[in-house]
Design an enzyme around this catalytic site. Structure first.
Site, PDB file in Angstrom:
ATOM      1  N   ASP A 114      11.839  -9.331  15.996  1.00  0.00           N
ATOM      2  CA  ASP A 114      11.187  -9.971  14.851  1.00  0.00           C
ATOM      3  C   ASP A 114      12.194 -10.022  13.686  1.00  0.00           C
ATOM      4  O   ASP A 114      13.304 -10.507  13.871  1.00  0.00           O
ATOM      5  CB  ASP A 114       9.896  -9.218  14.512  1.00  0.00           C
ATOM      6  CG  ASP A 114       9.102  -9.828  13.371  1.00  0.00           C
ATOM      7  OD1 ASP A 114       8.468 -10.872  13.591  1.00  0.00           O
ATOM      8  OD2 ASP A 114       9.110  -9.263  12.273  1.00  0.00           O
ATOM      9  N   HIS A 312       4.070 -11.754  20.978  1.00  0.00           N
ATOM     10  CA  HIS A 312       5.144 -11.455  20.031  1.00  0.00           C
ATOM     11  C   HIS A 312       5.733 -10.061  20.172  1.00  0.00           C
ATOM     12  O   HIS A 312       6.919  -9.856  19.909  1.00  0.00           O
ATOM     13  CB  HIS A 312       4.611 -11.635  18.611  1.00  0.00           C
ATOM     14  CG  HIS A 312       5.651 -11.440  17.554  1.00  0.00           C
ATOM     15  ND1 HIS A 312       6.744 -12.279  17.420  1.00  0.00           N
ATOM     16  CD2 HIS A 312       5.783 -10.494  16.578  1.00  0.00           C
ATOM     17  CE1 HIS A 312       7.483 -11.872  16.403  1.00  0.00           C
ATOM     18  NE2 HIS A 312       6.935 -10.788  15.888  1.00  0.00           N
TER      19      HIS A 312
END
Length: 335
Positions: A114, A312
């Site tokens: 991320d 994610h």
């Protein structure tokens, strides 16, 4: 030299890992360390901590490496400077340099997820002498773009507000999150997980209608399979203690980063690289063009992988697969 964390410091337990506090020019960094060998520095994203690497630390250590996962500044037990501009990208790169030095090393392989992926990539871009290989999870590498980031995010939002724009004003997102940190984190993690994200066609949690909040579009129901109640307790305890301002300040520096890094416009990242993304992750699908451009922008790429059905939180959702890909790559670049 690194110092052991005091008994009162860590609120998390990762079997086999040792808590350390190290001094860097920008303050103090808390880290988890396991194993010996070439240094592998792991950088988490939003809203996570070093705990997000709990599955990788033992695997990387067992593969013959010194595995170190940090709490990024503003998170966990690391320093949390007050000024918003203390969270610009160059400060995070400097922290990584400071950690490598504090651990008595001259170089490291850097791995990020991320925002940590962007921090890892920029660490390798700005200091290729120190960060000699880079693995990026979930967020692809993309060179500097001539569009000012906040202008681009405003256009993405259209009639609604893109979440990065929503995060820009200090205190605004905090007012939504602070009354129920655990609930907000649960909703955010659930909404971006492959097995619990909103179904196709449902309103996106990344866009905020006028007068609404992000959590209005979060998924409800059970936690994703990778996140236990105990895991959520670990994350929420840290964020209840620290608040999320330090974490959110990373988003509030996108324009400063754009200005600071303009000298690297169009720069290729030449270090030996690895990319792993989730097939259902918006970061991967929105940036499909960046992945397609890897032959030009990432000439040192060793391998790139998209895990079908994954969301994610890739290293937590698909720990075994990520560990296998990561350790294979590490052995390749350190052969």
């Amino acid at each position: 030299m690194p110092q052991p964390a005091t008994a009162a410091e860590p609120s998390i337990t990762v079997p086999g890992a040792v808590h350390r506090l190290v001094d860097v020019p920008g303050g103090r960094i808390h880290l988890l360390e396991q194993g010996s060998g070439p240094l592998v520095l792991m950088i988490h994203g939003f809203p996570e901590t070093s705990y997000s690497w709990r599955h990788q630390l033992p695997a990387v250590a067992a593969a013959g490496f010194r595995a170190v996962a940090v709490d990024v500044r503003g998170y966990g037990r690391s320093s949390a400077p007050g000024p918003v501009d203390a969270y610009r990208m160059t400060a995070h790169v400097a922290d990584n340099v400071g950690v490598v030095h504090a651990l008595g090393e001259d170089s490291a392989t850097v791995v990020g997820h991320d925002w940590g992926s962007s921090i890892a990539a920029d660490s390798a871009l700005l200091r290729p002498d120190m960060f000699t290989a880079v693995a990026m999870l979930s967020v692809p590498y993309a060179p500097w773009n001539p569009v000012r980031p906040t202008d681009g995010f405003e256009r993405i939002g259209g009639d609604e507000e893109f979440y990065v724009s929503y995060f820009q004003e200090p205190g605004r997102a905090e007012a939504e999150i602070d009354p129920d940190v655990r609930g907000w984190l649960a909703g955010f993690y659930t909404s971006l997980s492959g097995d619990t994200m909103p179904p196709p066609g449902a309103p996106s949690p990344f866009f905020v209608p006028t007068g609404a909040s992000m959590r209005d579009r979060f998924s409800g129901g059970d936690l994703p399979s990778w996140l236990s109640e105990e895991d959520l307790d670990v994350y929420s305890a840290d964020f209840r203690r620290t608040g999320l301002s330090g974490a959110l300040n990373r988003y509030r520096n996108v324009d400063r980063d754009w200005e600071d890094l303009s000298a690297w416009a169009g720069a290729r990242l030449t270090s030996p690289a690895l990319f792993i993304g989730g097939g259902l992750d918006s970061s991967t699908t929105w940036m499909a063009d960046a992945i397609a451009a890897y032959p030009t922008t990432l000439p040192g790429l060793v391998s790139s992988h998209i895990l079908d059905g994954a969301g994610h939180w890739i290293q937590q959702e698909r720990a075994a697969e990520v560990n296998a890909l990561l350790t294979t790559w590490l052995r390749t670049v350190h052969a």
